[in-house]
Design a protein around this motif. Sequence first.
Motif: not given
Length: 159
Positions: A92-98, A153-159
Amino acid sequence: MSTQRRWLSRLLDTYAGLVLVFLFIPIGLMVVFSFNQPRGQRNYEWHRFSLNAWKDPFKYPELKRAFVKSLEVGGIVTVVAGCLGTLMALALVKYRFRGKGFVNTLIVLPLTMPEVVMGFSLLTLFVNLNWDTGFWTIVIAHVMFCVSYVATKIGRAHV
């Protein structure tokens, strides 16, 4: 911040604190009464201090089996939810997708609904699929619940 907003904020904090105290009172009473030597079979009134309940915590084999089973479930769920949640967060953090917003909503959904609702709905699913309920359905249900925590949690840490 205005005086009225500050007062409302304090009132809300006080209310939340009282609700938490109300929720923790039964747990506190159980801990206190675990040090009681009851007169009979019921443990409703204080008789005298005793450590008898804490001498042999695994006196009953059912409690020992339940404890070991909980550790097994917890270990498996930690590994599986950790791996899946990390992969979901990185994708979710690294890629853009529909449909990324929809996937984010699906990830947050288990966090917003009560655990009882999710547990009952998963039990209904398992029964409708004619799965035998037991160890693995417990693991699946816990993974379904925990993977959202890991991913957010991990998504927020990498944003």
